[in-house]
Structure formats: C-alpha cells, structure tokens
Design an enzyme around this catalytic site. Structure first.
Site, mmCIF file in Angstrom:
data_model
loop_
_atom_site.group_PDB
_atom_site.id
_atom_site.type_symbol
_atom_site.label_atom_id
_atom_site.label_comp_id
_atom_site.label_asym_id
_atom_site.label_seq_id
_atom_site.Cartn_x
_atom_site.Cartn_y
_atom_site.Cartn_z
ATOM 1 N N CYS A 1 0.873 -1.175 0.000
ATOM 2 C CA CYS A 1 0.000 0.000 0.000
ATOM 3 C C CYS A 1 0.906 1.219 0.000
ATOM 4 O O CYS A 1 1.845 1.293 0.791
ATOM 5 C CB CYS A 1 -0.898 -0.008 1.236
ATOM 6 S SG CYS A 1 -1.834 1.518 1.426
ATOM 7 N N ASN B 1 0.965 -8.811 -1.021
ATOM 8 C CA ASN B 1 0.074 -9.819 -0.434
ATOM 9 C C ASN B 1 0.701 -11.187 -0.579
ATOM 10 O O ASN B 1 1.583 -11.395 -1.408
ATOM 11 C CB ASN B 1 -1.220 -9.875 -1.250
ATOM 12 C CG ASN B 1 -2.220 -8.900 -0.738
ATOM 13 O OD1 ASN B 1 -2.284 -7.795 -1.243
ATOM 14 N ND2 ASN B 1 -2.958 -9.289 0.259
HETATM 15 C C1 LIG Z 1 -9.900 9.338 -0.478
HETATM 16 C C2 LIG Z 1 -9.245 10.561 -1.088
HETATM 17 C C3 LIG Z 1 -9.809 10.822 -2.483
HETATM 18 C C4 LIG Z 1 -9.558 11.757 -0.191
HETATM 19 O O1 LIG Z 1 -8.680 12.817 -0.534
HETATM 20 P P1 LIG Z 1 -8.977 14.317 -0.115
HETATM 21 O O2 LIG Z 1 -7.854 15.160 -0.600
HETATM 22 O O3 LIG Z 1 -9.328 14.347 1.335
HETATM 23 O O4 LIG Z 1 -10.310 14.550 -0.967
HETATM 24 P P2 LIG Z 1 -11.120 15.822 -1.312
HETATM 25 O O5 LIG Z 1 -12.559 15.398 -1.344
HETATM 26 O O6 LIG Z 1 -10.724 16.997 -0.450
HETATM 27 O O7 LIG Z 1 -10.648 16.138 -2.816
HETATM 28 C C5 LIG Z 1 -9.328 16.533 -3.129
HETATM 29 C C6 LIG Z 1 -9.086 16.306 -4.603
HETATM 30 O O8 LIG Z 1 -9.190 14.909 -4.909
HETATM 31 C C7 LIG Z 1 -10.215 14.714 -5.892
HETATM 32 N N1 LIG Z 1 -10.914 13.470 -5.579
HETATM 33 C C8 LIG Z 1 -11.596 13.181 -4.458
HETATM 34 N N2 LIG Z 1 -12.077 11.939 -4.541
HETATM 35 C C9 LIG Z 1 -11.710 11.449 -5.744
HETATM 36 C C10 LIG Z 1 -11.925 10.208 -6.372
HETATM 37 N N3 LIG Z 1 -12.617 9.227 -5.816
HETATM 38 N N4 LIG Z 1 -11.395 10.011 -7.593
HETATM 39 C C11 LIG Z 1 -10.674 10.993 -8.180
HETATM 40 N N5 LIG Z 1 -10.434 12.188 -7.618
HETATM 41 C C12 LIG Z 1 -10.967 12.413 -6.398
HETATM 42 C C13 LIG Z 1 -11.110 15.941 -5.768
HETATM 43 O O9 LIG Z 1 -11.832 16.144 -6.956
HETATM 44 C C14 LIG Z 1 -10.093 17.006 -5.502
HETATM 45 O O10 LIG Z 1 -9.435 17.304 -6.732
HETATM 46 P P3 LIG Z 1 -8.780 18.762 -7.006
HETATM 47 O O11 LIG Z 1 -9.928 19.726 -6.835
HETATM 48 O O12 LIG Z 1 -7.694 18.957 -5.968
HETATM 49 O O13 LIG Z 1 -8.245 18.645 -8.420
HETATM 50 C C15 LIG Z 1 -7.715 10.396 -1.159
HETATM 51 O O14 LIG Z 1 -7.235 10.324 0.144
HETATM 52 C C16 LIG Z 1 -7.276 9.184 -1.939
HETATM 53 O O15 LIG Z 1 -7.526 9.064 -3.122
HETATM 54 N N6 LIG Z 1 -6.573 8.279 -1.278
HETATM 55 C C17 LIG Z 1 -6.041 7.089 -1.955
HETATM 56 C C18 LIG Z 1 -6.137 5.940 -1.029
HETATM 57 C C19 LIG Z 1 -5.698 4.664 -1.727
HETATM 58 O O16 LIG Z 1 -6.028 4.411 -2.865
HETATM 59 N N7 LIG Z 1 -4.951 3.852 -0.970
HETATM 60 C C20 LIG Z 1 -4.567 2.553 -1.439
HETATM 61 C C21 LIG Z 1 -5.731 1.598 -1.437
HETATM 62 S S1 LIG Z 1 -6.157 0.998 0.202
HETATM 63 C C22 LIG Z 1 -5.171 -0.375 0.383
HETATM 64 O O17 LIG Z 1 -4.357 -0.674 -0.451
HETATM 65 C C23 LIG Z 1 -5.396 -1.252 1.582
HETATM 66 C C24 LIG Z 1 -6.148 -2.536 1.247
HETATM 67 C C25 LIG Z 1 -7.555 -2.230 0.737
HETATM 68 O O18 LIG Z 1 -5.503 -3.277 0.230
HETATM 69 C C26 LIG Z 1 -6.278 -3.414 2.496
HETATM 70 C C27 LIG Z 1 -5.001 -3.485 3.327
HETATM 71 O O19 LIG Z 1 -4.060 -4.201 2.972
HETATM 72 O O20 LIG Z 1 -4.984 -2.783 4.319
#
Ligand SMILES: CC(C)(COP(=O)([O-])OP(=O)([O-])OC[C@H]1O[C@@H](n2cnc3c(N)ncnc32)[C@H](O)[C@@H]1OP(=O)([O-])[O-])[C@@H](O)C(=O)NCCC(=O)NCCSC(=O)C[C@@](C)(O)CC(=O)[O-]
Length: 305
Positions: free
Chosen positions: A240, A249
């Site tokens: 991650c 994994n």
């Molecule tokens: C959740 C957010 C979006 C919050 O991020 P944020 O900055 O708090 O969001 P926001 O609502 O304030 O928006 C900020 C900007 O992000 C855009 N935005 C907002 N939402 C989206 C979206 N859905 N798709 C595309 N763009 C988005 C939004 O439009 C804006 O764009 P700007 O105006 O700056 O150009 C951010 O923190 C994020 O994308 N995080 C990525 C997390 C991630 O992908 N992590 C890896 C996956 S989890 C994992 O791997 C664990 C897992 C599942 O495998 C299990 C384990 O092993 O633990």
C-alpha cells in the site's frame, strides 16, 4: 484438522499489486494480466480503484482498464471506491462489486484516506446505499487489523468497532487485512473473532501481506476458524502506498499450492497461474515474488516434471 472443502480466492494483484509499482504499466498490460488470471480459473478479480490520481497515479487509467476487459461470465470484477466521487466515476464502467476501505487504526485512516475512522464511515454510508440500489455488491476492506505502521499494535476491540460500523451502514462482507504483514496466527484469530461478532463466517475474508513471512501461517489460522475466502496477489505483487516498507500480499501461487496440498478446492489451474505471474513479472522486469512460482519455473527450466 478441520478445513473448509473449498476456498474462494479474490485476486487483488491488478489493484493492490500494481497500485504500488514505481513504474506505470500500460493499461494494455493490466488488461492482459486480468485476461490471464481469469483464464487460470480466478473468478473474482480486483481490477482497479477510483481514487484521487494525485494520491495514487498508478490507478489513473481505471476507465481504460475496465473498458478493455474481455469479461467472462461467472467472473466478478471488483473496484475500490473511497467516496461518492469514486462511485460516480466507477458506475459507467459496470463493476460487479465495489470495495470501500476503512482502517481499524485512526492514524492509518488519516494517512490513507485523509479522514478519521468516523468520518470515513459517514463518507461510505451514501456510497454503500447508492451501490446497493444499483445492484452492486459492497465489500469492505478493514486495514490494520493487527498492527498499524504509525500506531503499532491494534487491539481486537478496534477491529470489532470498525466491523460494527461497516455492518451498520450495510457493507455486505468485510476483509480482515494485515496491511503491513506484522500479524501472527493467534493475533489474526483474535481480529477475526472480533469481526465475527458482527458478520457471519461466510461474510468475512482474509487479506494478508507477507512482509514478515507470516501470510501462509495466518491463512491457516483463519482457515481453522472456518474462513473460506482470501485475497491474494499473483507473483506476490503489491503493498500500500501509505504503508511504506510493507511487501505484497501472499502470492496467489503460494496460497493455491498450500490449499491444493491440503485437498482444498480453489478452481484455479496452478500452471496457468504461474504463467500469468511470469507474464507480469517480465513486464515489471523482476523475478516473481512467489516462491512456488520460482520453484516450478526452475524445475521446468531444468527439464524435470
Ligand atoms: C480518499 C481521497 C480521495 C480523499 O482525498 P482528499 O484530498 O481528502 O479529498 P477531497 O474530497 O478533499 O478532494 C481533493 C481532490 O481529490 C479529488 N478526488 C476526491 N475523490 C476522488 C476520487 N474518488 N477520484 C478521483 N479524484 C478524487 C477531488 O476532486 C479534488 O481534486 P482537485 O480539486 O484537488 O483537483 C484520497 O485520500 C485518496 O484518493 N486516497 C487514496 C487511497 C488509496 O487508494 N490507498 C490505497 C488503497 S487501500 C489499500 O491498499 C489497503 C487494502 C484495501 O488493500 C487493504 C489493506 O491491505 O490494508
């Protein structure tokens, strides 16, 4: 030992694996990987995520990858969605399942999705409602259920609390994730027991990173509780981006070898799976992270059966 007769595998390599790669792979390579995985018998594949491309640029090609899939009937295509914006982006690409992802630890929630655990549940609630209204199955990933890269040990009570919240907003299945691979079998069992206070056995799965080499032992510990669904990543891809130093994994090849060796059915053709792993490892220019794949390929190269 009492084991389930069959196990349902969720292949997470294209998403969990490739989200963590420094080099961006072309969408065509990701599509070909999914094609090979389904040809190997995997019936549930996490394809991509609809998150901010600023946070995880590796998944910015989500539309192209989903559009390029040659869908097979009986295969469930899942995608990660963190909020309503992500769901709106995902819906036209017709996923069968969305995964909302929360954390049992506050610090990881902040680092990964930029909000508290309570805020994440508030964000997920309308996502779950809208997805289910559209006929899409909703799974929840629960990160850091035994340890957190920022907070250290995570208590089973925190896991139970997150599972309770996920249940309260209508999440239909939850994955107990050891995000950094620090877990050991008894701790993992405690995390499942806390989850099973809120979800039935068939509604929970395991997601074990292999950083400390414990993923297969942790799988066995979960199997002993009757858990029969696991995530795995071909060639052991992944990690991650917000859990630095965590390795991939458990490799799907290693898990399939373990399960078949114990007479547990998976429906996966190990030889074809090894080929899929060799394909993506070649594309990334490095050897497979699966010990079983490396052993089988070495045996093949030596000309023995
Ligand atoms: C959740 C957010 C979006 C919050 O991020 P944020 O900055 O708090 O969001 P926001 O609502 O304030 O928006 C900020 C900007 O992000 C855009 N935005 C907002 N939402 C989206 C979206 N859905 N798709 C595309 N763009 C988005 C939004 O439009 C804006 O764009 P700007 O105006 O700056 O150009 C951010 O923190 C994020 O994308 N995080 C990525 C997390 C991630 O992908 N992590 C890896 C996956 S989890 C994992 O791997 C664990 C897992 C599942 O495998 C299990 C384990 O092993 O633990």
């Amino acid at each position: 030992m009492n084991l389930p007769p069959k196990v349902h595998l969720v292949e997470v390599g294209p998403r969990d694996g490739l989200q963590n790669e420094a080099q961006a792979l072309p969408a065509a390579v990701k599509i070909e990987l999914v094609q090979r995985l389904q040809a190997a018998g995997l019936r549930h594949i996490e394809v991509t995520s609809y998150v901010s491309p600023k946070w995880v640029p590796q998944m910015a090609d989500n539309h192209a990858v989903m559009a390029g899939l040659v869908r097979q009937s009986g295969v469930r295509y899942a995608v990660l969605v963190p909020n309503l914006k992500g769901l709106e982006a995902a819906l036209p690409d017709r996923p069968d399942e969305i995964v909302v992802f929360g954390s049992a630890s506050e610090a990881f929630s902040q680092k990964n999705i930029n909000c508290s655990v309570a805020e994440s549940i508030e964000r997920f609630a309308p996502v779950v409602q809208a997805a289910r209204a559209a006929g899409i199955f909703v799974r929840g990933a629960m990160s850091c259920t035994v340890g957190c890269p920022y907070e250290g040990e995570v208590a089973p009570q925190q896991v139970g609390q997150l599972a309770r919240l996920m249940k309260s907003i209508g999440v239909q299945h939850v994955g107990v994730a050891d995000t950094t691979g620090v877990g050991t079998p008894l701790k993992v069992q405690r995390a499942f027991e806390a989850t099973l206070q809120h979800y039935a056995l068939h509604e929970v799965s395991g997601h074990f990173h292999d950083t400390y080499g414990q993923a297969l032992a942790n799988t066995l510990a979960a199997l002993q509780l009757g858990v029969a669904q696991f995530d795995a990543s071909v060639a052991g891809l992944g990690g991650c981006p917000y859990a630095r130093g965590a390795s991939g994994n458990v490799a799907t090849e290693d898990l399939v070898y373990l399960l078949h060796g114990m007479g547990v059915h998976t429906g996966v053709d190990l030889e074809a799976l090894v080929e899929a792993g060799a394909y993506i490892s070649a594309a990334l220019g490095r050897p497979s992270g699966s010990r079983v794949a490396r052993a089988l390929l070495a045996r093949r190269a030596a000309g023995s059966a």
